[in-house]
Write an enzyme that holds these catalytic residues in place. Sequence first.
Site, PDB file in Angstrom:
ATOM      1  N   ASP A 161       0.835  -1.201   0.000  1.00 55.50           N
ATOM      2  CA  ASP A 161       0.000   0.000   0.000  1.00 55.50           C
ATOM      3  C   ASP A 161       0.876   1.259   0.000  1.00 55.50           C
ATOM      4  O   ASP A 161       0.587   2.238  -0.691  1.00 55.50           O
ATOM      5  CB  ASP A 161      -0.904  -0.001   1.233  1.00 55.50           C
ATOM      6  CG  ASP A 161      -1.705  -1.287   1.356  1.00 55.50           C
ATOM      7  OD1 ASP A 161      -2.568  -1.528   0.512  1.00 55.50           O
ATOM      8  OD2 ASP A 161      -1.443  -2.050   2.300  1.00 55.50           O
ATOM      9  N   HIS A 189      -4.899  -3.354   6.286  1.00 55.64           N
ATOM     10  CA  HIS A 189      -4.703  -3.639   4.859  1.00 55.64           C
ATOM     11  C   HIS A 189      -6.063  -4.018   4.278  1.00 55.64           C
ATOM     12  O   HIS A 189      -6.381  -5.182   4.038  1.00 55.64           O
ATOM     13  CB  HIS A 189      -3.698  -4.773   4.685  1.00 55.64           C
ATOM     14  CG  HIS A 189      -3.464  -5.154   3.250  1.00 55.64           C
ATOM     15  ND1 HIS A 189      -2.979  -4.274   2.313  1.00 55.64           N
ATOM     16  CD2 HIS A 189      -3.646  -6.327   2.598  1.00 55.64           C
ATOM     17  CE1 HIS A 189      -2.883  -4.877   1.148  1.00 55.64           C
ATOM     18  NE2 HIS A 189      -3.292  -6.132   1.296  1.00 55.64           N
TER      19      HIS A 189
END
Length: 322
Positions: A161, A189
Amino acid sequence: MQKFEELKIAITGAAGNLASAFYPLLGSGQVFGSTQKFSLQLLELPDKLQELEGIKMQIQDCAFPLLNNVIVSSDPAVAFKDADVAIFLGAMPRKPGMERSDLLQMNREIFIQQGQILNEQAKSTVKVLVVANPSNTNCATLAHQCIKIPQQNFTSLMQLDHNRCVSTLAREANTTIDQIKRVIIWGNHSLTQYPDMTHSIINGKQASETFSKDFLRNALIQQVQQRGGQILQLSRGASTISGAIAVKDHLRTWFLGTSQDNWTSFGVISDGNHYGIPKGICFSLPVTCKDFEFKVVGDVELDDFSKQRILLSLVELQKEQQ
């Protein structure tokens, strides 16, 4: 830089695509440096052992100068024996018609069992990276079984990410990756993650001097959050290449350190002392690294928008990890 005579590296889900993409990065010295010797202790399900034997042969045929030995097994006690590093790539995948709650429960059972064995067999100094989703919750479950291993030795992967956010900023600003500093990914996440550019530096200037508040708080956040889903839809597969690079970046940064003017994002087991995250929750926070240790950056100022987004992800994680 910390130096080991040999790193014993345990990897679960070792016959998977992500693992196969990671081995060349590891063997070529891109993870722990160009002089660090290592051995591999690879774990798979019994019905995948034949496939894993073939992968072992391929790894051997690469003739990596840094690689001392490869062990394959379906027994976690064998794979985790005296491990210095444990990388958890394997978990129960979500199947059609499966509720998320069912997925969480099935993986909880897997990571409770593996955590108990890791605690018994690995070195007490073992450093752990959980990649298998839901990675934050799997990491918390694993860590809570390990009485002899410090909670600070457990991390979950948020680097993918983080990298997505950095690369998006670089493309939008028409600049290079090395000109993007101090990005933060907060939380889980998942789609509640909060890519935060409030303190980011682009070409030596605050991100707010390059982009509008609307772009940073809306379009960019959505681009990062939805990137994995877009890749899955277009390629009909997970982010294998970028995922392997993210695993490499996470471990390399942890081992070799962050630069003086930068930080990165790790999912860490909260000690209850930072940003209102309760103790025991695995939550992504900004960290700096040196000599295979990390330190949470504890003095980042949060505006009301950031506090709200962090709380949203925290609530989700509390439900998952209860």
